[in-house]
Motif scaffolding. Sequence first.
Motif, mmCIF file in Angstrom:
data_model
loop_
_atom_site.group_PDB
_atom_site.id
_atom_site.type_symbol
_atom_site.label_atom_id
_atom_site.label_comp_id
_atom_site.label_asym_id
_atom_site.label_seq_id
_atom_site.Cartn_x
_atom_site.Cartn_y
_atom_site.Cartn_z
ATOM 1 N N MET A 22 10.146 3.843 -5.366
ATOM 2 C CA MET A 22 9.785 4.303 -4.011
ATOM 3 C C MET A 22 10.587 5.541 -3.633
ATOM 4 S SD MET A 22 9.188 1.046 -1.562
ATOM 5 C CE MET A 22 10.603 0.108 -2.007
ATOM 6 N N GLY A 23 9.897 6.558 -3.145
ATOM 7 C CA GLY A 23 10.574 7.712 -2.561
ATOM 8 C C GLY A 23 10.690 8.887 -3.516
ATOM 9 N N ARG B 108 -1.039 10.289 -9.477
ATOM 10 C CA ARG B 108 -0.308 9.256 -8.732
ATOM 11 C C ARG B 108 -1.315 8.388 -8.008
ATOM 12 N NH1 ARG B 108 2.747 6.821 -4.922
ATOM 13 N NH2 ARG B 108 2.044 7.534 -2.888
ATOM 14 N N THR C 253 -0.094 3.607 -2.412
ATOM 15 C CA THR C 253 -0.474 3.018 -1.131
ATOM 16 C C THR C 253 0.049 3.948 -0.037
ATOM 17 O OG1 THR C 253 1.569 1.740 -1.072
ATOM 18 C CG2 THR C 253 -0.366 0.653 -2.003
ATOM 19 N N PHE D 230 10.366 4.768 5.426
ATOM 20 C CA PHE D 230 9.169 4.014 5.789
ATOM 21 C C PHE D 230 9.091 3.788 7.304
ATOM 22 C CE2 PHE D 230 6.807 -0.038 6.264
ATOM 23 C CZ PHE D 230 5.696 0.211 5.471
ATOM 24 N N GLU E 100 2.681 8.850 3.057
ATOM 25 C CA GLU E 100 3.351 8.123 1.979
ATOM 26 C C GLU E 100 4.707 8.758 1.719
ATOM 27 O OE1 GLU E 100 3.544 10.568 -0.329
ATOM 28 O OE2 GLU E 100 1.833 10.434 -1.703
ATOM 29 N N MET E 101 5.305 8.461 0.552
ATOM 30 C CA MET E 101 6.723 8.824 0.394
ATOM 31 C C MET E 101 7.054 9.613 -0.874
ATOM 32 S SD MET E 101 8.502 5.344 1.891
ATOM 33 C CE MET E 101 10.123 5.974 1.578
#
Length: 289
Positions: free
Chosen positions: A93-94, A121, A124, A193, A228-229
């Motif tokens: 994540m990130g 990619r 979500t 988030f 998103e991230m």
Amino acid sequence: MSYQVPNKHIREYAVDHLYHLGLDSSMDLAGMFGDVKVVCMGGSAARMKKLAEAVRDKLGIKLPTGTEIAPIGKTDRFSLYKVGPVISVNHGMGQPSISILLHELAKLLMYARASAFTFVRIGTSGGIGVPPGSVVITTEALDGQLRAQHDLAILGSVVSRPTHFDVALCQQVLALAGSVPALLGKTMVADDFYEGQGRLDGAFCDYTEADKMAFLRRAHAAGVRNIEMEGCVFAAFCNQVGIPALDICCTLVDRLQGDQISSTPEQLLAFQEHAITVALNFVAHVVNK
Ligand code: R2B
Ligand code: URA
């Protein structure tokens, strides 16, 4: 012609260690990865193992009896699978996490002497003004200040890089979406988030519902359809190293309606299937042509 990363320093190295992948340039990377045409990446290791299995089924690849899809290299940070000419790997994540993977993947594919591959990619996201389950194909990634750039502090100075995607490629993917609800749109990328995405439901929050809605409406008016991230560094990296890239994300919630991801596990899986279906159609299109 096989792919080259721009960095000249590493050409001097006897062996280049791709530390987080548990692979190095002394290995037979050409034998293992020379045929790669698509690299699929997403946050979770379990999801990317399932994606590898779905790629196997979609492409009709039969593994020798008694064998199954297994990770290559080490798995403490990233789990990397290969099925036919497709890599499926998780990026965590990130932006810091995906950035490490992107550097090592690009070098891996250079040492493998691969050519003409695409990074995809599959993620979500939170939607803005689109129903949950929509698939947003990102045309441009915007940072948390709605700027089309990725900033990184390098040697004490901020370096900004552009974050556009190839819109013709995005349109090609949209045409492959079939019955999946899909659209092209801009993606806002946050380094968080909760506050970074204007949520009210973190452990603390110093702004109001009205502040949040004003910002989300401003983002929507700027063409943003999801948050998103990873997208800014993903786009900036791929632009910098000349790798075609796609960011295909399902939305799990409409942020104009609320902050919590409260759909059932079954619904959330169904939403994710939408992005996977679009990505698999693209993979089949590339591999079978
Ligand atoms: C989407 O989902 C994750 C946060 O839940 C993050 O990796 C992202 O971009
Ligand atoms: N991932 C995000 O980063 N934000 C969301 O709202 C949902 C998934």
